[in-house]
Motif scaffolding. Sequence first.
Motif, PDB file in Angstrom:
ATOM      1  N   GLN A 120       0.833  -1.203   0.000  1.00 49.93           N
ATOM      2  CA  GLN A 120       0.000   0.000   0.000  1.00 49.93           C
ATOM      3  C   GLN A 120       0.867   1.254   0.000  1.00 49.93           C
ATOM      4  O   GLN A 120       0.561   2.230  -0.690  1.00 49.93           O
ATOM      5  CB  GLN A 120      -0.926   0.008   1.214  1.00 49.93           C
ATOM      6  CG  GLN A 120      -2.024  -1.013   1.144  1.00 49.93           C
ATOM      7  CD  GLN A 120      -2.802  -1.095   2.443  1.00 49.93           C
ATOM      8  OE1 GLN A 120      -2.226  -0.990   3.530  1.00 49.93           O
ATOM      9  NE2 GLN A 120      -4.107  -1.289   2.340  1.00 49.93           N
ATOM     10  N   GLU A 121       1.953   1.229   0.750  1.00 53.46           N
ATOM     11  CA  GLU A 121       2.870   2.368   0.790  1.00 53.46           C
ATOM     12  C   GLU A 121       3.452   2.656  -0.586  1.00 53.46           C
ATOM     13  O   GLU A 121       3.595   3.818  -0.970  1.00 53.46           O
ATOM     14  CB  GLU A 121       4.000   2.106   1.783  1.00 53.46           C
ATOM     15  CG  GLU A 121       3.580   2.232   3.219  1.00 53.46           C
ATOM     16  CD  GLU A 121       4.721   1.974   4.189  1.00 53.46           C
ATOM     17  OE1 GLU A 121       5.892   2.149   3.791  1.00 53.46           O
ATOM     18  OE2 GLU A 121       4.430   1.588   5.330  1.00 53.46           O
ATOM     19  N   TYR A 122       3.780   1.607  -1.335  1.00 58.67           N
ATOM     20  CA  TYR A 122       4.310   1.792  -2.688  1.00 58.67           C
ATOM     21  C   TYR A 122       3.323   2.609  -3.526  1.00 58.67           C
ATOM     22  O   TYR A 122       3.703   3.589  -4.169  1.00 58.67           O
ATOM     23  CB  TYR A 122       4.574   0.430  -3.365  1.00 58.67           C
ATOM     24  CG  TYR A 122       4.966   0.576  -4.821  1.00 58.67           C
ATOM     25  CD1 TYR A 122       6.281   0.797  -5.186  1.00 58.67           C
ATOM     26  CD2 TYR A 122       4.001   0.534  -5.832  1.00 58.67           C
ATOM     27  CE1 TYR A 122       6.639   0.957  -6.513  1.00 58.67           C
ATOM     28  CE2 TYR A 122       4.353   0.687  -7.162  1.00 58.67           C
ATOM     29  CZ  TYR A 122       5.664   0.902  -7.499  1.00 58.67           C
ATOM     30  OH  TYR A 122       6.011   1.070  -8.821  1.00 58.67           O
ATOM     31  N   PHE A 123       2.064   2.211  -3.504  1.00 53.05           N
ATOM     32  CA  PHE A 123       1.065   2.894  -4.328  1.00 53.05           C
ATOM     33  C   PHE A 123       0.777   4.310  -3.833  1.00 53.05           C
ATOM     34  O   PHE A 123       0.566   5.208  -4.632  1.00 53.05           O
ATOM     35  CB  PHE A 123      -0.218   2.071  -4.416  1.00 53.05           C
ATOM     36  CG  PHE A 123      -0.075   0.865  -5.289  1.00 53.05           C
ATOM     37  CD1 PHE A 123      -0.061   0.976  -6.666  1.00 53.05           C
ATOM     38  CD2 PHE A 123       0.074  -0.390  -4.731  1.00 53.05           C
ATOM     39  CE1 PHE A 123       0.093  -0.128  -7.475  1.00 53.05           C
ATOM     40  CE2 PHE A 123       0.221  -1.518  -5.525  1.00 53.05           C
ATOM     41  CZ  PHE A 123       0.241  -1.381  -6.912  1.00 53.05           C
ATOM     42  N   TYR A 124       0.800   4.524  -2.538  1.00 56.80           N
ATOM     43  CA  TYR A 124       0.470   5.843  -2.028  1.00 56.80           C
ATOM     44  C   TYR A 124       1.605   6.855  -2.168  1.00 56.80           C
ATOM     45  O   TYR A 124       1.394   8.038  -1.946  1.00 56.80           O
ATOM     46  CB  TYR A 124      -0.090   5.750  -0.604  1.00 56.80           C
ATOM     47  CG  TYR A 124      -1.509   5.247  -0.679  1.00 56.80           C
ATOM     48  CD1 TYR A 124      -2.549   6.098  -1.030  1.00 56.80           C
ATOM     49  CD2 TYR A 124      -1.795   3.901  -0.494  1.00 56.80           C
ATOM     50  CE1 TYR A 124      -3.840   5.639  -1.164  1.00 56.80           C
ATOM     51  CE2 TYR A 124      -3.095   3.434  -0.630  1.00 56.80           C
ATOM     52  CZ  TYR A 124      -4.110   4.306  -0.969  1.00 56.80           C
ATOM     53  OH  TYR A 124      -5.390   3.844  -1.120  1.00 56.80           O
ATOM     54  N   ARG A 125       2.750   6.404  -2.607  1.00 54.19           N
ATOM     55  CA  ARG A 125       3.839   7.337  -2.942  1.00 54.19           C
ATOM     56  C   ARG A 125       3.698   7.863  -4.377  1.00 54.19           C
ATOM     57  O   ARG A 125       4.372   8.804  -4.767  1.00 54.19           O
ATOM     58  CB  ARG A 125       5.201   6.649  -2.792  1.00 54.19           C
ATOM     59  CG  ARG A 125       5.627   6.439  -1.359  1.00 54.19           C
ATOM     60  CD  ARG A 125       7.084   6.041  -1.257  1.00 54.19           C
ATOM     61  NE  ARG A 125       7.392   4.854  -2.028  1.00 54.19           N
ATOM     62  CZ  ARG A 125       7.561   3.624  -1.525  1.00 54.19           C
ATOM     63  NH1 ARG A 125       7.436   3.423  -0.238  1.00 54.19           N
ATOM     64  NH2 ARG A 125       7.845   2.613  -2.304  1.00 54.19           N
ATOM     65  N   ILE A 126       2.815   7.245  -5.154  1.00 53.81           N
ATOM     66  CA  ILE A 126       2.586   7.643  -6.551  1.00 53.81           C
ATOM     67  C   ILE A 126       1.513   8.727  -6.583  1.00 53.81           C
ATOM     68  O   ILE A 126       0.492   8.633  -5.906  1.00 53.81           O
ATOM     69  CB  ILE A 126       2.160   6.423  -7.381  1.00 53.81           C
ATOM     70  CG1 ILE A 126       3.283   5.378  -7.380  1.00 53.81           C
ATOM     71  CG2 ILE A 126       1.804   6.828  -8.803  1.00 53.81           C
ATOM     72  CD1 ILE A 126       2.876   4.040  -7.976  1.00 53.81           C
ATOM     73  N   GLU A 127       1.758   9.746  -7.375  1.00 51.44           N
ATOM     74  CA  GLU A 127       0.808  10.856  -7.501  1.00 51.44           C
ATOM     75  C   GLU A 127      -0.421  10.440  -8.310  1.00 51.44           C
ATOM     76  O   GLU A 127      -0.350   9.566  -9.169  1.00 51.44           O
ATOM     77  CB  GLU A 127       1.491  12.049  -8.197  1.00 51.44           C
ATOM     78  CG  GLU A 127       2.667  12.631  -7.435  1.00 51.44           C
ATOM     79  CD  GLU A 127       2.252  13.341  -6.162  1.00 51.44           C
ATOM     80  OE1 GLU A 127       1.191  13.988  -6.166  1.00 51.44           O
ATOM     81  OE2 GLU A 127       2.997  13.238  -5.170  1.00 51.44           O
ATOM     82  N   GLU A 128      -1.522  11.103  -8.029  1.00 48.90           N
ATOM     83  CA  GLU A 128      -2.741  10.940  -8.828  1.00 48.90           C
ATOM     84  C   GLU A 128      -2.554  11.649 -10.162  1.00 48.90           C
ATOM     85  O   GLU A 128      -1.799  12.598 -10.240  1.00 48.90           O
ATOM     86  CB  GLU A 128      -3.948  11.526  -8.092  1.00 48.90           C
ATOM     87  CG  GLU A 128      -4.391  10.732  -6.910  1.00 48.90           C
ATOM     88  CD  GLU A 128      -5.025   9.392  -7.258  1.00 48.90           C
ATOM     89  OE1 GLU A 128      -5.180   9.073  -8.458  1.00 48.90           O
ATOM     90  OE2 GLU A 128      -5.339   8.659  -6.339  1.00 48.90           O
ATOM     91  N   PRO A 129      -3.157  11.245 -11.244  1.00 48.59           N
ATOM     92  CA  PRO A 129      -4.115  10.144 -11.387  1.00 48.59           C
ATOM     93  C   PRO A 129      -3.439   8.784 -11.621  1.00 48.59           C
ATOM     94  O   PRO A 129      -4.114   7.777 -11.729  1.00 48.59           O
ATOM     95  CB  PRO A 129      -4.945  10.549 -12.599  1.00 48.59           C
ATOM     96  CG  PRO A 129      -3.965  11.277 -13.470  1.00 48.59           C
ATOM     97  CD  PRO A 129      -3.047  12.012 -12.496  1.00 48.59           C
TER      98      PRO A 129
END
Length: 115
Positions: free
Chosen positions: A5-14
Amino acid sequence: MNPIQEYFYRIEEPDRSTLLFLRKKILESDKENITETLSFGLPFFKYKKKMLCYFYFSKKYKQHYVSFYHGDRLDHLELLQERRKKFKILLIDMEKDLPLELILKLIQEVKAYIK
């Protein structure tokens, strides 16, 4: 929050939402046999505990991509091998529609090589 989850939440939207959607679809494509682990700091998908594919970001192309194991056996124009021996990548252009059908088809092809 777990490391995946941490990996994905370091990526900016969209980009994050697109990758999370793709992650969900890959996991749902074979709920019994596809699992997700964090290897080398990247989300890896495994089929019956063997490498299937993973997500990463290309500094060269400035795009996220899906890298497929046994890519050397896959014959699709959209895939790039470059200097990789066993993997080919599919760049994900966040400005275009996600090629979900192609990605799921490639996963099925890789699964056939694993069996």
